[in-house]
Design a protein around this motif. Structure first.
Motif, PDB file in Angstrom:
ATOM      1  N   TYR A  36      31.420 -52.217  36.798  1.00 30.47           N
ATOM      2  CA  TYR A  36      30.310 -52.499  35.882  1.00 30.47           C
ATOM      3  C   TYR A  36      30.728 -52.277  34.428  1.00 30.47           C
ATOM      4  O   TYR A  36      30.552 -53.151  33.574  1.00 30.47           O
ATOM      5  CB  TYR A  36      29.104 -51.626  36.244  1.00 30.47           C
ATOM      6  N   LEU A  37      31.286 -51.100  34.141  1.00 38.07           N
ATOM      7  CA  LEU A  37      31.649 -50.761  32.763  1.00 38.07           C
ATOM      8  C   LEU A  37      32.718 -51.707  32.211  1.00 38.07           C
ATOM      9  O   LEU A  37      32.613 -52.196  31.086  1.00 38.07           O
ATOM     10  CB  LEU A  37      32.120 -49.305  32.679  1.00 38.07           C
ATOM     11  N   THR A  38      33.736 -51.988  32.996  1.00 43.73           N
ATOM     12  CA  THR A  38      34.802 -52.890  32.561  1.00 43.73           C
ATOM     13  C   THR A  38      34.258 -54.297  32.335  1.00 43.73           C
ATOM     14  O   THR A  38      34.577 -54.944  31.330  1.00 43.73           O
ATOM     15  CB  THR A  38      35.948 -52.914  33.602  1.00 43.73           C
ATOM     16  N   GLY A  39      33.443 -54.771  33.267  1.00 44.28           N
ATOM     17  CA  GLY A  39      32.852 -56.094  33.113  1.00 44.28           C
ATOM     18  C   GLY A  39      31.977 -56.192  31.883  1.00 44.28           C
ATOM     19  O   GLY A  39      32.015 -57.184  31.151  1.00 44.28           O
ATOM     20  N   LEU A  40      31.200 -55.140  31.619  1.00 42.48           N
ATOM     21  CA  LEU A  40      30.311 -55.129  30.452  1.00 42.48           C
ATOM     22  C   LEU A  40      31.119 -55.162  29.157  1.00 42.48           C
ATOM     23  O   LEU A  40      30.857 -55.979  28.268  1.00 42.48           O
ATOM     24  CB  LEU A  40      29.416 -53.891  30.502  1.00 42.48           C
ATOM     25  N   VAL A  41      32.108 -54.290  29.043  1.00 39.17           N
ATOM     26  CA  VAL A  41      32.912 -54.203  27.820  1.00 39.17           C
ATOM     27  C   VAL A  41      33.701 -55.494  27.578  1.00 39.17           C
ATOM     28  O   VAL A  41      33.815 -55.962  26.448  1.00 39.17           O
ATOM     29  CB  VAL A  41      33.863 -52.987  27.887  1.00 39.17           C
ATOM     30  N   ASN A  42      34.228 -56.084  28.659  1.00 35.52           N
ATOM     31  CA  ASN A  42      35.051 -57.282  28.523  1.00 35.52           C
ATOM     32  C   ASN A  42      34.259 -58.581  28.628  1.00 35.52           C
ATOM     33  O   ASN A  42      34.848 -59.662  28.619  1.00 35.52           O
ATOM     34  CB  ASN A  42      36.173 -57.278  29.564  1.00 35.52           C
ATOM     35  N   ASN A  43      32.922 -58.458  28.769  1.00 32.38           N
ATOM     36  CA  ASN A  43      32.080 -59.656  28.862  1.00 32.38           C
ATOM     37  C   ASN A  43      32.502 -60.505  30.064  1.00 32.38           C
ATOM     38  O   ASN A  43      32.505 -61.733  30.000  1.00 32.38           O
ATOM     39  CB  ASN A  43      32.192 -60.458  27.562  1.00 32.38           C
ATOM     40  N   ASP A  44      32.881 -59.835  31.154  1.00 30.91           N
ATOM     41  CA  ASP A  44      33.477 -60.465  32.328  1.00 30.91           C
ATOM     42  C   ASP A  44      32.511 -60.395  33.512  1.00 30.91           C
ATOM     43  O   ASP A  44      32.390 -59.371  34.183  1.00 30.91           O
ATOM     44  CB  ASP A  44      34.796 -59.750  32.646  1.00 30.91           C
ATOM     45  N   ALA A  45      31.828 -61.501  33.765  1.00 31.70           N
ATOM     46  CA  ALA A  45      30.812 -61.546  34.819  1.00 31.70           C
ATOM     47  C   ALA A  45      31.405 -61.313  36.209  1.00 31.70           C
ATOM     48  O   ALA A  45      30.786 -60.654  37.050  1.00 31.70           O
ATOM     49  CB  ALA A  45      30.086 -62.890  34.779  1.00 31.70           C
ATOM     50  N   LYS A  46      32.597 -61.829  36.464  1.00 31.56           N
ATOM     51  CA  LYS A  46      33.212 -61.691  37.792  1.00 31.56           C
ATOM     52  C   LYS A  46      33.461 -60.225  38.131  1.00 31.56           C
ATOM     53  O   LYS A  46      33.158 -59.774  39.234  1.00 31.56           O
ATOM     54  CB  LYS A  46      34.519 -62.493  37.842  1.00 31.56           C
ATOM     55  N   THR A  47      34.011 -59.473  37.181  1.00 32.85           N
ATOM     56  CA  THR A  47      34.272 -58.054  37.419  1.00 32.85           C
ATOM     57  C   THR A  47      32.965 -57.284  37.540  1.00 32.85           C
ATOM     58  O   THR A  47      32.800 -56.469  38.450  1.00 32.85           O
ATOM     59  CB  THR A  47      35.145 -57.473  36.289  1.00 32.85           C
ATOM     60  N   LEU A  48      32.031 -57.517  36.641  1.00 33.23           N
ATOM     61  CA  LEU A  48      30.748 -56.810  36.659  1.00 33.23           C
ATOM     62  C   LEU A  48      30.018 -57.037  37.982  1.00 33.23           C
ATOM     63  O   LEU A  48      29.465 -56.097  38.562  1.00 33.23           O
ATOM     64  CB  LEU A  48      29.880 -57.275  35.488  1.00 33.23           C
ATOM     65  N   THR A  49      30.027 -58.251  38.482  1.00 25.16           N
ATOM     66  CA  THR A  49      29.314 -58.599  39.710  1.00 25.16           C
ATOM     67  C   THR A  49      29.813 -57.804  40.916  1.00 25.16           C
ATOM     68  O   THR A  49      29.041 -57.507  41.832  1.00 25.16           O
ATOM     69  CB  THR A  49      29.410 -60.114  39.967  1.00 25.16           C
ATOM     70  N   LYS A  50      31.088 -57.418  40.930  1.00 25.12           N
ATOM     71  CA  LYS A  50      31.648 -56.638  42.043  1.00 25.12           C
ATOM     72  C   LYS A  50      30.905 -55.319  42.257  1.00 25.12           C
ATOM     73  O   LYS A  50      30.914 -54.777  43.350  1.00 25.12           O
ATOM     74  CB  LYS A  50      33.123 -56.312  41.783  1.00 25.12           C
ATOM     75  N   ALA A  51      30.261 -54.804  41.213  1.00 22.44           N
ATOM     76  CA  ALA A  51      29.602 -53.499  41.297  1.00 22.44           C
ATOM     77  C   ALA A  51      28.235 -53.559  41.969  1.00 22.44           C
ATOM     78  O   ALA A  51      27.743 -52.542  42.446  1.00 22.44           O
ATOM     79  CB  ALA A  51      29.446 -52.912  39.893  1.00 22.44           C
ATOM     80  N   PHE A  52      27.614 -54.730  42.010  1.00 26.67           N
ATOM     81  CA  PHE A  52      26.206 -54.838  42.392  1.00 26.67           C
ATOM     82  C   PHE A  52      25.977 -55.482  43.747  1.00 26.67           C
ATOM     83  O   PHE A  52      26.676 -56.420  44.130  1.00 26.67           O
ATOM     84  CB  PHE A  52      25.451 -55.660  41.338  1.00 26.67           C
TER      85      PHE A  52
END
Length: 141
Positions: A36-52
């Motif tokens: 979540y944090l990495t996806g948020l900081v990098n504006n990266d939906a693919k990474t952020l989605t892995k958390a949810f």
């Protein structure tokens, strides 16, 4: 005496096993919130989605109560371009009770900080965020 020693060994083994399981769960929870944090900081939906979890919710109070699907709400407009401003993140705390957990996070931008409260469940052996509530604290200049 032998019976008491055997009982102590069984108890110690059970406690050690439980502590190891909690440590492993803590590592997996930290990995999940870091997606979540990495996806948020990098504006990266693919990474952020892995958390949810796909049905995770995000709730907050703006002018009034708001509730959206977390993935849809967080990834809208993400284009993979990292934020230009300096963003600091930290995991404030994690609490685990069996297959349920909560994590408090802080994401600090130059003028405001998100205080996130994540609720996670371990489903099918994987920790996923199932709900997020947050508060936005304005930073004084």
């Amino acid at each position: 005496m032998r019976k008491i020693l055997l009982i102590i060994i069984v108890i110690m083994t059970a406690v050690t096993t439980e502590l190891k399981a909690q440590q492993t769960d803590l590592q997996h929870i930290e990995e999940t919130v870091n997606y979540y944090l990495t996806g948020l900081v990098n504006n990266d939906a693919k990474t952020l989605t892995k958390a949810f979890h796909p049905t995770a919710t995000m709730k907050w109070i703006g002018d009034d109560y708001k509730e959206v699907n977390a993935i849809e709400g967080l990834t809208e407009g993400m284009d993979g371009t990292p934020h230009k401003e300096k963003i600091t993140t930290r995991v404030v705390s994690v609490n685990i009770a069996g297959d349920a957990a909560s994590a408090q996070l802080e994401i600090q931008f130059p003028t405001f900080t998100y205080i996130d409260f994540m609720h996670l469940l371990k489903a099918d052996g994987e920790w996923k965020i199932v709900s997020k509530i947050f508060y936005t604290r304005q930073e004084s200049k």
